[in-house]
Enzyme design. Structure first.
Site, PDB file in Angstrom:
ATOM      1  N   LYS A1193       0.857  -1.198   0.000  1.00 49.88           N
ATOM      2  CA  LYS A1193       0.000   0.000   0.000  1.00 49.88           C
ATOM      3  C   LYS A1193       0.886   1.238   0.000  1.00 49.88           C
ATOM      4  O   LYS A1193       1.798   1.375   0.820  1.00 49.88           O
ATOM      5  CB  LYS A1193      -0.937   0.033   1.198  1.00 49.88           C
ATOM      6  CG  LYS A1193      -1.890   1.231   1.153  1.00 49.88           C
ATOM      7  CD  LYS A1193      -3.035   1.123   2.149  1.00 49.88           C
ATOM      8  CE  LYS A1193      -2.615   1.555   3.532  1.00 49.88           C
ATOM      9  NZ  LYS A1193      -3.808   1.671   4.439  1.00 49.88           N
ATOM     10  N   ASP A1225      -3.449   4.954  -0.977  1.00 46.13           N
ATOM     11  CA  ASP A1225      -4.263   5.570   0.062  1.00 46.13           C
ATOM     12  C   ASP A1225      -4.114   7.083  -0.004  1.00 46.13           C
ATOM     13  O   ASP A1225      -3.014   7.616   0.221  1.00 46.13           O
ATOM     14  CB  ASP A1225      -3.820   5.058   1.435  1.00 46.13           C
ATOM     15  CG  ASP A1225      -4.698   5.579   2.569  1.00 46.13           C
ATOM     16  OD1 ASP A1225      -5.683   6.289   2.280  1.00 46.13           O
ATOM     17  OD2 ASP A1225      -4.389   5.274   3.741  1.00 46.13           O
ATOM     18  N   GLU A1251      -7.829   3.988  -1.678  1.00 47.75           N
ATOM     19  CA  GLU A1251      -8.426   4.205  -0.364  1.00 47.75           C
ATOM     20  C   GLU A1251      -8.750   5.691  -0.171  1.00 47.75           C
ATOM     21  O   GLU A1251      -7.868   6.547  -0.288  1.00 47.75           O
ATOM     22  CB  GLU A1251      -7.437   3.730   0.706  1.00 47.75           C
ATOM     23  CG  GLU A1251      -8.068   3.444   2.060  1.00 47.75           C
ATOM     24  CD  GLU A1251      -7.077   2.759   2.986  1.00 47.75           C
ATOM     25  OE1 GLU A1251      -7.006   3.143   4.159  1.00 47.75           O
ATOM     26  OE2 GLU A1251      -6.362   1.842   2.509  1.00 47.75           O
ATOM     27  N   ASP A1274     -12.171   4.027   4.470  1.00 49.50           N
ATOM     28  CA  ASP A1274     -11.395   3.998   5.709  1.00 49.50           C
ATOM     29  C   ASP A1274     -11.932   5.065   6.648  1.00 49.50           C
ATOM     30  O   ASP A1274     -12.715   4.784   7.555  1.00 49.50           O
ATOM     31  CB  ASP A1274      -9.912   4.219   5.408  1.00 49.50           C
ATOM     32  CG  ASP A1274      -9.043   4.090   6.660  1.00 49.50           C
ATOM     33  OD1 ASP A1274      -9.598   3.875   7.754  1.00 49.50           O
ATOM     34  OD2 ASP A1274      -7.811   4.201   6.539  1.00 49.50           O
ATOM     35  N   LYS A1302      -9.782  -0.028  11.241  1.00 52.00           N
ATOM     36  CA  LYS A1302      -8.822   0.125  12.333  1.00 52.00           C
ATOM     37  C   LYS A1302      -9.586  -0.040  13.649  1.00 52.00           C
ATOM     38  O   LYS A1302     -10.343   0.849  14.043  1.00 52.00           O
ATOM     39  CB  LYS A1302      -8.165   1.495  12.274  1.00 52.00           C
ATOM     40  CG  LYS A1302      -7.315   1.752  11.041  1.00 52.00           C
ATOM     41  CD  LYS A1302      -6.667   3.119  11.134  1.00 52.00           C
ATOM     42  CE  LYS A1302      -5.767   3.369   9.931  1.00 52.00           C
ATOM     43  NZ  LYS A1302      -6.540   3.546   8.682  1.00 52.00           N
TER      44      LYS A1302
END
Length: 1727
Positions: A1193, A1225, A1251, A1274, A1302
């Site tokens: 990533k 991301d 992301e 996210d 997360k």
């Protein structure tokens, strides 16, 4: 509701039964203007003529001990409230008789310990069944009453049709008899008029109201009345029956006043006379006698048109205000569209909209044209006298005499339909709804045969029905006559009674007709209830053609014609000789119930609200697991409060049917005693389980004698109503035991309920199970449900659930009455369970029950009875209906049966599904019925809302599909089965005893502590801004250590970073608070199941709102608890949450290609920042690939131009090719335009996903559609609020391919599991991502990721889809860790038998199991510090005070906070908050004078001086001296309620030592002098009550007030109240209440305008009173600041409204208070 101001002069307050007044002057009132008066309809004043049979009571009658005061004008304190105003709630009663007995018993106890006050008003109230109606109750009171007045007020408007339900403050109606106190006009001032009434009203007893009229002068001594504009008459009822939507309330009010020579003893004597009348006449009248009762009154009355009289009522909330010098009393005016009756005496009564103008027979039998008309009239009249007034008439010639007689009778309601079958089912529905038979009239021939299906249904389900079938006379039988068939015993054994009348003839006594009808109805309404059939042959003429007939046939009917009663009365006498035998048999049953270890209460179909009520009371009393059938009315129960925790007194197992899908559960669930109340049950699975296990004792209770035992397992059959059976058991004490049996069932049910709810809500399409669940949301408390057969009732039974009502004005009343929820009437045709006639039955049910009915049926059932739409249009005395048709274009029931798997689709569709393309909308259009077509969940919700608001019937057609529904049903079954297996496996791992003394708890938490760690990083966090000057990078956080009582340890990590909303100091304060609160908390068995159990545990065990805990703190807490449980079990975190041996982490030996593989592993995604040139970044990626990473990533959106990021991606692909997966991301750093630009350049580079590419959530889907690139969420899910499914449902777009989770950001494993489950359910990757935590969290995340992988495997199996590739998780942040919190970091490396970098699940488990903290990483540790307590003595003039002080924390930079508690509190209340803030601040709390251990002493030399008040000024003086002793510097004051008033006073008037103040639920006092005087008197009376009755009694009364409504819902409320009993000196406590009364406090409103002190106001969202006061205070300060000009930023006060809290928010949501106080301190430091 309209309000009117009136009253300029005074009123005189009277107690029951007055003495002559002789007023000398009539007061004038500011009355309604002419225009206002025209807006009200006129109502009738009835002057009832003297009746010799009635006793007319005068003032000197010995039976009426009336008393009235001469005047209040001569009494200095007449404007003060009575000394005692209290409402006492008694436990709910099974019957009205029971309720009256409870009140009588309470009064007897009161007499033994009478109140010591000279004046007071006491109200006793007890909840009674909902069928006890206000008007019915009033009708059973005799006209020769010993107590007047009588009154009735309805909450229903008089609209014909439809009836429009309107609200009277939540009341549907109220009746009352007698007056506890009444008020009439006099020559005194108008202010005293207001005070006279308000004197007896209290905000804590809002149902105490004064009712009366404006414009009349009632002279009690002569029982006469004059119409005088400006005059009035009010009274507070002595006995009331208050009718709500969900139940009724019997209340009795006792008032006395020694100043008026009306003592407590006299009041009790008068009260008991009225109560005796209630007990003696407790039998409610039947509704059929309403009109007769009103007409009887009207028939003996002369009507006088009255225009200027209005009915009004007033309670404690009705304000008194001044306007242009005059004083006005604002009252609620009862709209004249309401129905009411008001009877002042035996000779005077009022009525509005209740008189229909008919009385007695509207015709004479002598005037009948022929003998046919005579007999028909007799039949119809006798039916009406028996209460049968609803007639269903089919057209026909032979039945003309009956049809004409029924349609012309003044008391009947007639409905017609051309289809006899639909008409008969309609009659069945009416009987179901009204509990009274309907009468069906048909012609002869096949018209009679068409009644058979409905007769069969009525017979099998015990529904009373009267069939009047016209017939040819005998000479036309068997002679080939038209429409002549054999109608004798036409329905065979399906009717309870048959009689064929002879053709009408004048030589037959007419009374034979009457006795036949009487006998038939007696048979219909005696167990077993059912239909009865009277065949009625008629010769011509069938019309009203005159034919001579002999009057002698009426012989013996004179008495009957002079009365309104049936000819024959059937009287049932109890068989007293059988009593001993009965009691011995029931004693045997009772012994069986008491011996039960694994009892099960099965509630079948219940047909009446009273029996639903009785079933609820029985379920609460037994405290057994309860399985409620859909037709019981308790599956769609409505919570009367906003907290479903109130169901704790019940053990409803709503999903028992689904639990039995699990073989494990089915083998374990073996009840030893089953009690079934009500009729048969719907669930076949439950019936099969009961048959298979054959419990030792099966007790069946039903009122009919028939055998309903298809499995032949009933051991004890009790013929009894549910109410009678419950009454017997309620008299017996059953110990309240929490057993393994009940705990397991409850846990299993909750798990399956969660699973079903998840599946239904996460499914975006509109499914039939969703319809079954959403039904409850469309049902208000006054609604009813009719459920169709086939799939409709099965889905409702499987998926129906209770619903939490939004908080209402009466929710606190329901809580105080111990009423958690109410049942909903549910009906269905389950006698023969056919699909014919369902629509017609539903319409009849709506007409009978007089509720707003929702009918849910399938399309085939609807089409089978479309003629019912013709009945639907006849809205005769019926509320609007909503008919919800589930149209799957065929018979979906067969798709759920085994035949669907073994039969060709073509055969199924033609011969089983009977597929069709009929347009339901066209059918509705043809019948002029509103139609709505819905295809989505949103459309259904909107359609239901529209239909509920409309005043017309509505058909909602829900589009469905048989195949899709069958597939979803299969998924639901499999997922529910898996959930049950999982829960049972998890629970079975714990050694739980059969009898659990401590509830469903596994162990206790001994203590918790934390350590602050600091570890070095290799590079800066990717989430932090880059500081090029910084050469060293560190990560800080906390390690939690949780100790269980058995010595087991669990570790958790709390490590917030910049992306969190909290910082380290925020987190540490919460941890300190939790360390204090969590000590001794019990961990329940259910926590490892997740699924909402952690949230529930946090609220119930710790006592804080789950939403108030920071996400990182909750994550660390969950981690520590799960690890502790794993340590206790000797297993791993994954084992604990998987709960299944087959999925445990024992080494799995799998042979593949002769390679022995080790334990499962989790693939890891590498993470890199994008710093450097494209070639440099590509080089780093190439190195990672060489190390074995298959997924990388890349952080993007950090360069000046998105094109530069695209160049990096291009370079990476050129460097490493396409053999690795590449993620990028953007962290929401791009605008939409920039994101699209980047997307256009990388389309060909095979990104796994981007992301968070755009800054705004609304642009995400738009980006997907424009670029076609895959996207992952996210930050979007980090901000989930409220219902997560609603938010997640916005991102079902196939372009959203992954959800990055997360756990430390979303709030722990429970929330993470929910989000991951949703993602997997919708074929999206659930990627677990770390936030640069240590190996502790990484190990836990590895375990959690493995759990999710196993969960995904199960989902794929259930959905019969190919298993998706293993997901690579975002745990690559481990590469940032140069140091670690443990000496043995988690090993993440190349797989020894593969070519990828991953983490071993077993290694992670080992690390957690053997975790040791690296001491070099620990900065400091914290265990709960001890609070220093000491006594501090100070002197003040003639007294001294010894204060108990609670002291904690270190004085850093002279930061000191002093906390002041509220009344009844102590300094101990603040200790949890103080410990949270003590890391940086010294915190001190003080027991205020009279509270806790603080004591005040007068000096010995004070002499004979009058005892000094401990006023707010004295308290301030004392506190200033305490503060000076504590610290030389300034302090911050934090005060709550009474303490907040003191803190505000000190901040505004004595602020030399004050740096700032936090005011929690505070007030600056009362502006109005009169209001202060009244409040002073109230607090003095409360203080006297405290001394007289003691602290325990006072606490109970105090916390029943409206102010504590929110606090009462707190799970630790009882413990909080217990803590308030710890005061050394009750007399001193009472003195503080009096001396510190808000009435004695100086008003600070003017001081606020001069305020220069920093203030923070905190108030609860639900505390409407103090929220308003706080807003006014802020406005006063801000307004004065604005007028001064200049920069007034510092002077502007802050106001924080804490959500989901009431007045005591420091107890309800302490974490919000902690955070707010800390930020306030920071702001003070920055000044």
């Amino acid at each position: 509701m309209m309000k009117r101001d009136f009253l300029e002069k005074n009123a005189i307050s009277h107690f029951d039964l007055p003495i002559p007044l002789n007023p000398t002057r009539r007061p004038k009132f500011p009355f309604l203007n002419t225009h206002s008066r025209r807006n009200f309809n006129r109502f009738y004043l009835l002057h009832i003529r003297s009746n010799p049979s009635l006793n007319v009571f005068r003032a000197n009658d010995s039976n009426r001990s009336e008393f009235a005061a001469n005047s209040f004008s001569g009494m200095a304190d007449s404007d003060l409230p009575v000394e005692l105003c209290q409402t006492r709630n008694l436990p709910p009663a099974l019957t009205l008789d029971d309720a009256a007995s409870k009140i009588k018993e309470a009064v007897e106890k009161l007499k033994l310990n009478p109140p010591c006050f000279k004046s007071g008003i006491l109200r006793f109230q007890v909840a009674v069944p909902p069928s006890v109606k206000a008007l019915n109750w009033l009708l059973c009171q005799p006209q020769s009453s010993i107590a007047f007045p009588h009154f009735y007020l309805s909450g229903e408007q008089y609209d014909d049709p439809p009836l429009q339900l309107v609200s009277l403050d939540g009341l549907r109606g109220v009746s009352g008899i007698g007056s506890a106190v009444y008020f009439t006009d006099s020559s005194s001032s108008s202010m005293k008029v207001c005070n006279s009434i308000k004197r007896y009203l209290s905000v804590d007893s809002l149902l105490i109201r004064a009712y009366g009229f404006l414009g009349i002068n009632y002279i009690t001594e002569s029982s006469s009345m004059k119409l005088e504009p400006g005059s009035f008459y009010f009274f507070i009822p002595k006995i009331e029956l208050v009718e709500f939507e969900s139940n009724s309330l019997l209340a009795a009010t006792l008032a006395w006043d020694d100043f008026l020579f009306y003592t407590f003893e006299k009041a009790v004597h008068s009260f008991e006379l009225s109560l005796y009348q209630v007990i003696y006449n407790a039998r409610p009248a039947k509704e059929s006698f309403h009109d007769k009762w009103i007409n009887c009154v009207c028939g003996n009355s002369n009507l006088m048109d009255v225009k200027d009289v209005q009915m009004v009522y007033v309670n404690a909330h009705s304000p008194v205000r001044k306007d242009t010098g005059a004083i006005h009393f604002q009252m609620e005016v009862v709209p004249t569209s309401y129905l009411f009756h008001f009877r002042l005496s035996t000779t005077i009564a009022f009525t509005s909209n209740m008189f229909n103008g008919s009385c007695g027979l509207s015709y004479s039998l002598h005037e009948c044209a022929n003998i046919n008309a005579v007999w028909a009239s007799l039949i119809i009249e006798e039916c009406c006298r028996l209460g049968l007034t609803y007639f269903c008439i089919a057209p026909g010639s032979r039945s003309s005499p009956l049809a004409i007689a029924a349609s012309t009778h003044p008391l009947t309601t007639c409905i017609s339909c051309f289809d006899e079958r639909s008409l008969a089912f309609h009659a069945v529905g009416y009987a179901r709804g009204s509990y009274r038979p309907a009468v069906v009239i048909t012609s002869s021939g096949t018209a009679v045969s068409n009644l058979l299906p409905a007769v069969v249904e009525a017979s099998h389900d015990f529904v009373p029905l009267l069939l009047l079938t016209a017939d040819r006379p005998p000479e036309l039988q068997d002679a080939g006559a038209n429409q002549a068939i054999n109608q004798v015993n036409h329905f065979g054994s399906f009717v309870r009674f048959f009689f064929s009348l002879p053709p009408p003839a004048d030589h037959i006594p007419a009374r034979m007709v009457l006795t036949t009808v009487d006998s038939a109805l007696h048979k219909a309404t005696q167990a077993p209830y059912g239909p009865v059939h009277i065949n009625c042959p008629f010769r011509e003429p069938l019309e009203d053609s005159p034919r001579e007939w002999d009057l002698s046939c009426l012989k013996g009917l004179d008495s009957w014609m002079s009365k309104e009663e049936p000819f024959t009365k059937y009287i049932r006498m109890q068989h007293f000789r059988a009593c001993n035998e009965f009691h011995s048999q029931v004693a045997e049953v009772l012994e069986i119930i008491q011996r039960a270890n694994q009892g099960l209460l099965l509630i079948g179909a219940i047909h009446s609200e009273d029996e639903i009520w009785a079933a609820l009371l029985l379920a609460k009393h037994l405290f057994w697991p309860v399985v409620a059938d859909i037709l019981s009315g308790l599956r769609f129960r409505k919570f009367l409060t906003s907290f479903p925790e109130t169901e704790d007194n019940f053990l409803f197992i709503d999903h028992f049917d689904h639990l039995l899908l699990s073989d494990s559960v089915r083998g374990w669930a073996q009840p030893d005693v089953v009690i079934q109340i009500g009729s048969r049950i719907t669930s076949k699975r439950i019936a099969q389980m009961l048959e298979a296990c054959s419990p030792c004792s099966y007790i069946m209770v039903d009122k009919h004698p028939n055998r309903h035992d298809p499995s032949h397992i009933v051991t004890h059959r009790i013929q009894s109503t549910i109410t009678e059976f419950s009454d017997y058991l309620l008299r017996v004490h059953f110990p309240r035991k929490i057993t393994k049996w009940s705990s397991f069932l409850q846990a299993l049910n909750m798990m399956v309920a969660w699973e079903i709810s998840f599946q239904i809500h996460s499914e975006n399409s509109l499914t039939e199970p969703h319809v079954a669940q959403v039904i409850s949301e469309a049902l208000h408390s006054d609604a009813a449900l009719f459920i169709g057969n086939s799939v409709a009732i099965r889905y409702a039974d499987m998926y129906g659930r209770a619903r939490v009502n939004s908080a209402t004005d009466i929710s606190s009343l329901m809580e105080s009455l111990e009423l958690s929820f109410c049942g909903i009437r549910v009906a269905g045709n389950r006698g023969a369970s056919g699909i014919d006639g369902l629509l017609s039955t539903a319409i009849g049910f709506a007409a009978g029950c007089k509720k707003r009915v929702l009918c849910v049926i399938g399309d085939i059932s609807f089409l089978h009875d479309t003629n019912g739409l013709a009945i639907l249009n006849q809205r005769t005395w019926r509320k609007p209906m909503t008919i919800l048709v589930i149209n799957n274009h065929g018979g979906a029931i067969f798709s759920l049966l085994p035949i669907a798997d073994r039969t060709q689709l073509k055969v199924l569709e033609k011969y089983f599904y009977t597929s069709h393309t009929i347009s339901i909308s066209k059918l509705c259009e043809a019948h002029r019925v509103e139609h709505l077509h819905v295809r989505t969940k949103t459309e259904l919700q909107h359609a239901l809302w529209i239909s509920q608001q409309a005043q017309a019937d509505c058909v909602i057609e829900v589009e469905s599909c048989i195949e899709d529904n069958a597939t979803f049903h299969s998924i639901l079954k499999k997922s529910a089965c898996k959930a049950a297996d999982h829960a049972f496996s998890t629970l079975s791992r714990f050694a739980i005893p059969d009898h659990v003394s401590s509830g469903v708890f596994l162990c206790k938490i001994h203590r918790m502590e934390y350590s602050l760690y600091r570890i070095q990083l290799c590079a800066p966090l990717t989430s932090a801004p880059v500081n090029k000057e910084c050469k060293s990078f560190y990560r800080e956080g906390f390690i939690l250590t949780l100790f269980l009582e058995d010595g087991s340890l669990g570790f958790g990590e709390v490590a917030p970073i910049e992306i969190h909303k909290e910082d380290l100091l925020d987190v540490e304060q919460q941890l300190r608070f939790l360390i204090h609160m969590i000590q001794g908390a019990e961990i329940c068995y259910f926590l490892p199941l997740l699924k909402g159990f952690f949230s529930s545990w946090i609220w119930r065990s710790i006592g804080v709102l789950p939403s108030s805990i920071f996400p990182s703190v909750r994550c660390g807490l969950e981690m520590a608890i799960l690890n502790a449980l794993a340590a206790r079990q000797g297993s791993s975190l994954a084992d604990v949450i998987l709960g299944c041996g087959s999925l445990s982490l024992e080494t799995q030996l799998v042979k593949a290609d002769n390679i022995l593989q080790s334990s499962p592993r989790v693939k890891i995604c590498a993470l890199i920042d994008s710093n450097g040139t494209p070639k440099e970044v590509a080089h780093v990626v190439a190195q990672l690939v060489d190390e074995g990473f298959t997924t990388v990533k890349l952080k993007v959106a950090r360069r000046a131009n998105p094109v530069e990021d695209a160049a990096v991606v291009q370079e990476i692909r050129q460097k490493v090719g396409y053999q690795i997966k590449l993620r990028v991301d953007a962290n929401r750093n791009w605008t939409y335009k920039e994101a699209v630009q980047f997307g256009s350049y990388v389309k060909g580079f095979d990104l796994e996903y981007i992301e968070e590419p755009v800054h705004f959530e609304d642009d995400i889907i738009k980006f997907c559609e424009e670029t076609g690139l895959p996207v992952a969420l996210d930050e979007t899910i980090d901000n989930l609020q409220g219902d997560p499914f609603t938010k997640l449902g916005e991102f079902l777009h196939p372009g959203i391919v992954a959800i990055v989770i997360k756990p430390s950001v979303v709030g722990g494993f429970e929330n993470a599991a929910l989000i991951a489950r949703w993602a997997q359910q919708h074929d999206k990757m659930a990627v677990i991502s770390s936030a640069f935590e240590s190996s502790l969290s990484l190990s836990a995340y590895v375990q959690f990721a493995y759990y999710l992988e196993q969960q995904n495997i199960e989902i794929c199996r259930m959905k019969n889809k190919e298993l998706s590739p293993t997901i690579t998780h975002g745990l690559g942040t481990y590469r940032w860790l140069r140091g670690d919190i443990t000496t043995e970091p988690l090993k993440i490396c190349l797989h020894p038998h593969g070519d990828t970098v991953d983490a071993s699940v077993e290694d992670a488990a080992t690390l957690l199991r053997n975790f040791q903290i690296n001491p070099e990483a620990v900065q400091r540790s914290y265990r709960e510090e001890q609070v220093r307590t000491y006594l501090l003595a100070v002197d003040c003039e003639d007294l001294s005070c010894s204060f108990k002080v609670h002291d904690v924390g270190i004085n850093i930079n002279n930061k000191v906070i002093v906390f002041l508690h509220g009344f009844l509190g102590t300094g101990e209340d603040w200790v949890p908050i103080m410990k949270a803030l003590s890391a940086t601040t010294r915190c001190i709390s003080i027991d205020l004078p009279g509270h806790g251990r603080s004591q005040i002493h007068r000096h010995a030399d004070a002499g004979a001086k009058q005892e000094r008040n401990i006023s707010i000024e004295v308290i301030t003086d004392l506190l200033n001296k305490v503060i000076s002793d504590i610290t030389p510097g300034k302090i911050v004051l934090v005060g709550y309620s009474m303490g907040a008033r003191i803190a505000l006073y000190m901040a505004l008037r004595c602020n030399k030592k004050i740096d700032g103040s936090v005011i929690i639920s505070g007030s600056p006092g009362l502006r109005d002098v009169a209001a202060r005087r009244i409040r002073t008197a109230q607090d003095d009376a409360r203080a006297q009550y405290l001394i007289a009755h003691g602290l325990p009694c006072f606490l109970k009364t105090w916390y029943e007030g409206e102010l504590w409504k929110s606090l009462r819902r707190h799970p630790h409320f009882e413990q909080m109240i217990d803590s308030r009993a710890n005061h050394d000196d009750v007399n001193a406590l009472a003195k503080s209440l009096s001396d510190l009364s808000l009435g004695r406090q100086p008003s600070l409103w003017e001081d606020l305008k001069l305020c220069k002190m920093p203030l923070l106001f905190i108030v609860g969202e639900n505390d409407r009173k103090f929220k308003g006061i706080t807003q006014q205070m802020c406005h006063e300060i801000s307004s004065s600041s604005a007028s001064e000009g200049g920069d007034q930023t510092e002077k502007t006060p802050e106001m924080l409204v804490v959500p989901d809290c009431g007045h005591a928010l420091h107890l309800e949501s302490p974490l919000h208070v902690i955070n707010a106080v800390r930020k306030f301190l920071d702001k003070l430091d920055k000044r």
